[in-house]
Design an enzyme around this catalytic site. Structure first.
Site, PDB file in Angstrom:
ATOM      1  N   LYS A   1      95.200 -35.387  14.484  1.00 15.89           N
ATOM      2  CA  LYS A   1      96.114 -35.729  13.412  1.00 15.89           C
ATOM      3  C   LYS A   1      96.290 -37.251  13.384  1.00 15.89           C
ATOM      4  O   LYS A   1      97.054 -37.685  14.062  1.00 15.89           O
ATOM      5  CB  LYS A   1      97.595 -34.826  14.557  1.00 15.89           C
TER       6      LYS A   1
ATOM      7  N   LYS B   1      97.875 -19.047  14.100  1.00 17.89           N
ATOM      8  CA  LYS B   1      98.503 -19.095  14.480  1.00 17.89           C
ATOM      9  C   LYS B   1      98.978 -18.392  15.618  1.00 17.89           C
ATOM     10  O   LYS B   1      99.477 -17.131  15.839  1.00 17.89           O
ATOM     11  CB  LYS B   1      99.787 -19.790  14.603  1.00 17.89           C
TER      12      LYS B   1
ATOM     13  N   ASP C   1      94.885 -21.641  17.462  1.00 16.33           N
ATOM     14  CA  ASP C   1      96.280 -22.774  18.178  1.00 16.33           C
ATOM     15  C   ASP C   1      97.430 -22.162  18.393  1.00 16.33           C
ATOM     16  O   ASP C   1      98.339 -21.175  18.437  1.00 16.33           O
ATOM     17  CB  ASP C   1      96.372 -23.979  16.585  1.00 16.33           C
TER      18      ASP C   1
END
Length: 320
Positions: free
Chosen positions: A235, A133, A161
């Site tokens: 997702k 992240k 991300d």
């Protein structure tokens, strides 16, 4: 003869889980269990705070309404993405559409001290793919950490991300600290900038491939082959029904894009279903499912190899 149960649950999270500047203390959700004769199917409905359009309470109302309709013989699906996904999973299990085979590999989510990460990743068996992240700290620091990992482990590939955290300037500051020789081993960087145009420009200017994630859920998004775009991250809890997930995977594959099935921090039951969906729809692509360690317990179906305690169905609160 149709019958159904609905369960409500709440799992304590580890202390450090922060989503969109909100600390997530518990993961709240619902399960639906459908029966038709001897057959049974389960689904998880767990809207993700800060990301889902619907709240847990709204999802509960929609789910109970849908279950009562299903018991009367109706076959439609609800509109809310999390409810549509959970209901369609339960139906897919009930009818045998969702295969049992699963891909329990997961790209490990890298957090903590970079030196410790180097040791852990160097010992990873097989294909070395990990997720980091970025955008939570200074962009320069992110660039230095990514560069360190890629430099220390020559066969490592990273998925990054940013959750749209960066301005174009911040994104360039990040890229400046990643050696151009290593950038090809960034498998993709999800949504680096606040707008798609800025993200596209970043990919063109830096040679770092990007992936769409949040964009897939925007009304004006269309699947296109674009310079610098390598992947889409799907997702399902935020997407909707299994059919919609299948449509998105097929659209990505038709353009030569990688489609990655990714977690919205579901419970172990939902994660095991996502592992099956990944094996079914995106075989050979490592799914992004390494989120169970953020929780303090599993429920109903354990994840293979997890040491977390697993609650049984009779320990859950039954609503129907």
């Amino acid at each position: 003869m149709r019958s159904a149960q609905v369960y409500r649950w709440q799992i304590p999270m580890d202390a450090g889980v922060v989503l969109r500047d909100r600390r997530l203390k518990t993961r709240d959700g619902l399960y639906v269990c459908l029966r038709d004769g001897e057959r049974e199917g389960w689904g998880e409905i767990s809207p993700l705070p800060g990301f889902s359009q619907e709240t847990w309470e709204e999802a509960q109302t929609a789910l109970l309404t849908w279950v009562n309709d299903w018991l009367q013989g109706n076959e439609g699906l609800p509109e809310m993405p999390s409810v549509a996904f959970g209901a369609s999973c339960a139906l897919a299990e009930l009818t045998g559409v969702l295969p049992e085979a699963a891909d329990y590999r997961a790209a490990p989510l890298c957090t903590g001290d970079p030196d410790d990460l180097v040791l852990r990743l160097a010992d990873m068996p097989g294909e070395k793919i990990a997720k980091v992240k970025v955008g939570l700290y200074e962009a320069v620091r992110d660039g230095m950490v990514v560069n360190l990992l890629l430099e220390a482990i020559p066969d490592l590939h990273l998925r990054l991300d940013a959750n749209r955290a960066w301005t174009p300037l911040k994104a360039q500051q990040f890229a400046k600290y990643v050696n151009p020789d290593y950038r090809a081993r960034i498998a993709f960087l999800e949504e680096p900038c606040k707008t798609r145009d800025d993200s596209r420009a970043f990919a063109r200017e830096t040679g770092i491939a990007i992936a769409w994630d949040e964009s897939l859920r925007e009304a004006d998004f269309t699947f296109e082959a674009e310079e610098g775009v390598r992947a889409v991250v799907i997702k399902p809890t935020l997407t909707g029904s299994l059919d919609k997930v299948r449509e998105q995977v097929a659209a990505a594959h038709a353009l030569g894009l990688t489609a990655v099935i990714s977690s919205s921090i579901e419970s172990s039951l939902g994660l095991t279903q996502l592992a099956r969906i990944a094996a079914w729809l995106t075989p050979g692509t490592l799914p992004g499912l390494d989120t169970l360690h953020l929780m303090q317990a599993q429920q109903v179906r354990p994840w293979p190899g997890s040491a977390l305690p697993c609650l049984k169905r009779d320990e859950l609160e039954r609503l129907l």
